[in-house]
Structures are given as structure tokens and as C-alpha cells.
Scaffold this motif. Structure first.
Motif, mmCIF file in Angstrom:
data_model
loop_
_atom_site.group_PDB
_atom_site.id
_atom_site.type_symbol
_atom_site.label_atom_id
_atom_site.label_comp_id
_atom_site.label_asym_id
_atom_site.label_seq_id
_atom_site.Cartn_x
_atom_site.Cartn_y
_atom_site.Cartn_z
ATOM 1 N N VAL A 118 39.989 40.085 52.014
ATOM 2 C CA VAL A 118 39.034 40.082 50.901
ATOM 3 C C VAL A 118 39.798 40.573 49.677
ATOM 4 O O VAL A 118 40.410 41.640 49.713
ATOM 5 C CB VAL A 118 37.839 41.016 51.185
ATOM 6 N N CYS A 119 39.782 39.780 48.609
ATOM 7 C CA CYS A 119 40.694 39.996 47.480
ATOM 8 C C CYS A 119 39.897 40.046 46.181
ATOM 9 O O CYS A 119 38.819 39.480 46.071
ATOM 10 C CB CYS A 119 41.682 38.835 47.470
ATOM 11 N N ARG A 120 40.472 40.687 45.187
ATOM 12 C CA ARG A 120 39.820 40.743 43.878
ATOM 13 C C ARG A 120 39.650 39.353 43.273
ATOM 14 O O ARG A 120 38.707 39.115 42.513
ATOM 15 C CB ARG A 120 40.651 41.610 42.945
ATOM 16 N N SER A 121 40.548 38.419 43.611
ATOM 17 C CA SER A 121 40.385 37.044 43.105
ATOM 18 C C SER A 121 39.094 36.421 43.620
ATOM 19 O O SER A 121 38.471 35.614 42.939
ATOM 20 C CB SER A 121 41.543 36.151 43.544
ATOM 21 N N ASP A 122 38.705 36.769 44.875
ATOM 22 C CA ASP A 122 37.444 36.257 45.417
ATOM 23 C C ASP A 122 36.273 36.795 44.593
ATOM 24 O O ASP A 122 35.298 36.099 44.341
ATOM 25 C CB ASP A 122 37.262 36.682 46.883
ATOM 26 N N GLY A 154 37.595 32.659 50.051
ATOM 27 C CA GLY A 154 38.582 33.088 51.058
ATOM 28 C C GLY A 154 39.874 32.303 50.985
ATOM 29 O O GLY A 154 39.885 31.095 51.176
ATOM 30 N N HIS A 155 40.998 33.014 50.689
ATOM 31 C CA HIS A 155 42.285 32.325 50.510
ATOM 32 C C HIS A 155 43.442 33.049 51.200
ATOM 33 O O HIS A 155 44.558 32.564 51.182
ATOM 34 C CB HIS A 155 42.597 32.178 49.016
ATOM 35 N N GLU A 156 43.180 34.235 51.796
ATOM 36 C CA GLU A 156 44.276 34.986 52.444
ATOM 37 C C GLU A 156 44.067 34.875 53.939
ATOM 38 O O GLU A 156 43.507 35.754 54.561
ATOM 39 C CB GLU A 156 44.212 36.453 52.017
ATOM 40 N N LEU A 157 44.525 33.779 54.527
ATOM 41 C CA LEU A 157 44.088 33.473 55.887
ATOM 42 C C LEU A 157 45.249 33.296 56.860
ATOM 43 O O LEU A 157 46.364 32.956 56.485
ATOM 44 C CB LEU A 157 43.240 32.199 55.876
ATOM 45 N N GLY A 201 49.667 36.067 52.376
ATOM 46 C CA GLY A 201 49.544 34.845 51.581
ATOM 47 C C GLY A 201 49.312 35.053 50.106
ATOM 48 O O GLY A 201 49.682 34.211 49.295
ATOM 49 N N CYS A 202 48.728 36.144 49.739
ATOM 50 C CA CYS A 202 48.357 36.346 48.333
ATOM 51 C C CYS A 202 49.165 37.498 47.769
ATOM 52 O O CYS A 202 50.160 37.320 47.093
ATOM 53 C CB CYS A 202 46.864 36.605 48.274
ATOM 54 N N ARG A 203 48.763 38.717 48.092
ATOM 55 C CA ARG A 203 49.375 39.899 47.473
ATOM 56 C C ARG A 203 50.842 40.059 47.841
ATOM 57 O O ARG A 203 51.703 40.237 46.987
ATOM 58 C CB ARG A 203 48.624 41.158 47.920
#
Ligand SMILES: [Zn+2]
Ligand SMILES: [Zn+2]
Length: 346
Positions: free
Chosen positions: A37-41, A59-62, A147-149
Motif C-alpha cells: 500500500v503506497c502513497r501513490s495509491d 495496487g502497483h507493488e505486487l 517494485g516501487c520504492r
């Protein structure tokens, strides 16, 4: 399948039943085993991202396991354990051809340009170009945090910052991005100064390798304090938060010919911050962005993780269920959690 659906921006999303995705000819479907769960979400849910059409699944960090493969996919099969950068390249544009999928002209971002991974299954485009195989010993929650951070920070420190041993690196903001950058910069031999306004985050930063910490609320002038600590300024400095103040400080605390890397996203009211451009000219500074990382660069990062030089599992905080995801998502702007919140039960 079960999915978290945003029907209206800024209204609590609901856990609902929707149709399972099917793979495109060049894509795959992944059974989601973990998703961050990310701030971008949160920005997406607020309505700050023009790519999002409602209704929408964020949801993008999977990370997960492939359950279906399109007929034109050659490198992947069902059962493969994978993750994916948050930006997927199209494979056909000039940037993709040059190896810069992170700035692809026709990029796809799960959870933004199409339905994402706050669900039991997610479809991913152009699988041969964009998927990354997971090392056998890596758990899904750790993989989801890459995947993200973590990947963005790896690219910021290693590929954009070209940080080398003995350099001073200032990291402004000790959330997920900042803590990742501190760990990575320390691993490549830099002396890292961590800056935040939360002493708990600064303690964790020290634990992850920062040689000095600064509480921004306790010093009168953050750039001056960094310049004093580093006897002349940082060689490389990151705004890992994405705020006009941290962006300004990160440029202002550089030594001559230093590099500022903007890693934290600038969205909403923050898209055009004030920049000390007179200093950029006078001191020949470099100002660079870092936005995700290409799938083919994951190898270097995964090797450093496998050999124990980097340990992203230390940045995983709360593990929650898909049912708890809507509440977690709408509260992402409150900066409360130490470490990343990851959905691990569906
Ligand atoms: Zn993210
Ligand atoms: Zn492209």
C-alpha cells in the motif's frame, strides 16, 4: 475474484466481486500473493492522477504466481514466481528501444492505467519485456516492496546518482523511499545523512546505515546543517518525500557540481516547486529525476539482496488482509507507519 474497487474519488473503496482478468496475447495473469500500500495509491484515490478511469482497482507493488499466459509470450509459464516494475514499457517506442522503459511513451502502470493488484488476480501487459523472476529464497511480501520504492531508490542512488564510496549523500524524508535509499547508498560505500522530522524514523535510518541524522524540526536551517556536517555540502542529495520544502533543501545543501535526485513524486499542489536555480547555475549542479526502474536492471539489485548486502525485508511493516486495504489506503497521507504496509492475505 475479490477486489478493492474505487467507485468515486475520495469515497471509501469497497471489497467486491468482479470478473477474473484474462491474459492479453502478449500478457499474463498473476495470482497476487502480496501487494504494498503506497502513497501513490492514495494520490490515485484522491483523484490526483489523470490516468485513472472509474471504477478502478488500485495496487502497483505486487508479487505473485503466473496463472495464465497469452499465446505470444515466450519467456514465462504458469507457476513462475514474479514481480513487475510499477512502470511497464510498451516495447515498441523509441525509449523502450533505447532501454529506458521507465519513461516509455505508452507506458502501462498497474493500478493507474489499468486495474491493479488490490485483488486476487491482476493482468500485466508485455510480459516478456516487463516481468522479473523472483529468487527462490525471497518471500512475496519482500518482493512486493521492490517494485516501487526500493527499485526507484536503487535507480536513484546507483544509476542516476552514480554514488561512489566515500561520497556524502543526503536523504530528505525517511519514509519507504528514503529508508530504501539510505540502505542502498550505505551498501555502495557512501556516508549517508538522514533528514526527517520524526525521531523514530531517524532511529531506523541510523539502524539502516545512516552515519548522521538531522531532525528538520529541531534545526533552524537544514541545508546549512548538512553543509556543516559534510564540510561543504552533499555530493548527491535526494528528495525522497516529494515536497517543495524537501526539494528546495535537497538542492540547496549540495556542494559544487553536486547532484539532486528527485525521487518523491510531486503531485497535486506540488507539481511546480520553487527551485534555487541561481545555485544550480553558479555551482554547476545537476538536477535529475528517478522514476521506477527497468525490469532488466533488477538483476543487479536482486544479486545484492541475495548476497546479503541489501535487505529490503527490514522495510516491511504491517501485514494486512485485502479486507483491511480500503481503510489503509485512505489513511496513507497520515505518515504514521514505520515500514511499508503490505497486503498478504486475500
Ligand atoms: Zn508505490
Ligand atoms: Zn515504450
Amino acid at each position: 475474484m475479490k477486489a478493492v474497487l474505487i467507485e468515486k474519488f475520495q469515497e471509501l473503496p469497497k471489497l467486491v466481486e468482479v470478473n477474473d482478468p484474462t491474459p492479453e496475447t502478449h500478457g499474463v495473469v498473476i495470482k497476487v500473493e502480496a501487494t504494498g500500500v503506497c502513497r501513490s495509491d492514495w494520490h490515485g484515490w484522491m483523484g490526483h492522477d489523470k490516468d485513472i478511469d472509474l471504477p478502478h482497482v488500485p495496487g502497483h507493488e505486487l508479487a505473485g504466481v503466473i496463472t495464465a499466459v497469452g499465446k505470444n509470450v515466450s519467456n514465462w509459464k504458469t507457476g513462475d514466481r514474479v514481480t513487475v516494475p510499477f512502470i511497464s514499457g510498451c516495447g515498441s517506442c523509441s525509449e523502450c528501444h533505447a532501454g529506458h522503459q521507465q519513461v516509455c511513451h505508452n507506458q502501462e502502470q498497474p493500478g493507474f492505467t489499468h486495474w491493479g493488484s488490490f485483488a486476487e488476480y491482476v493482468g500485466i501487459h508485455q510480459a516478456d519485456l516487463n516481468l522479473v523472476a523472483l529468487p527462490e529464497n525471497m518471500d512475496f511480501a519482500t518482493a512486493a516492496s521492490l517494485g516501487c520504492r526500493f527499485a526507484t531508490s536503487f535507480r536513484a542512488v546507483v544509476d542516476q546518482g552514480k554514488v561512489s564510496a566515500g561520497q556524502w549523500v543526503a536523504v530528505h524524508g525517511c519514509g519507504g523511499v528514503g529508508l530504501s535509499a539510505i540502505m542502498i547508498a550505505n551498501a555502495v560505500g557512501a556516508n549517508v545523512i538522514a533528514i526527517d522530522i520524526d525521531d523514530k524514523k531517524l532511529a531506523l535510518a541510523k539502524n539502516l546505515g545512516a552515519v548522521a541524522t538531522l531532525n528538520g524540526a529541531a534545526v533552524a536551517d537544514v541545508p546549512e546543517a548538512v553543509i556543516e556536517l559534510t564540510k561543504g555540502g552533499a555530493h548527491v542529495s535526494l528528495d525522497a518525500l516529494g515536497h517543495p520544502m524537501t526539494c528546495f533543501n535537497s538542492i540547496q545543501n549540495l556542494r559544487p557540481r553536486g547532484k539532486h535526485i528527485q525521487v518523491g513524486l510531486m503531485l497535486g499542489d506540488h507539481t511546480t516547486p520553487q527551485v534555487p536555480m541561481a545555485k544550480v547555475i553558479g555551482k554547476e549542479l545537476e538536477v535529475l529525476g528517478s522514476h521506477g526502474m527497468q525490469a532488466y536492471r533488477y538483476g543487479a539489485m536482486l544479486d545484492m539482496i541475495s548476497s546479503g548486502k541489501l535487505d529490503p525485508s527490514r522495510l516491511v511493516g504491517n501485514r494486512i488482509s485485502l479486507e483491511e486495504a480500503p481503510e489503509a489506503l485512505i489513511n496513507m497521507d497520515k505518515f504514521q507507519s514505520l515500514g511499508a504496509t503490505v497486503i498478504t492475505s486475500f
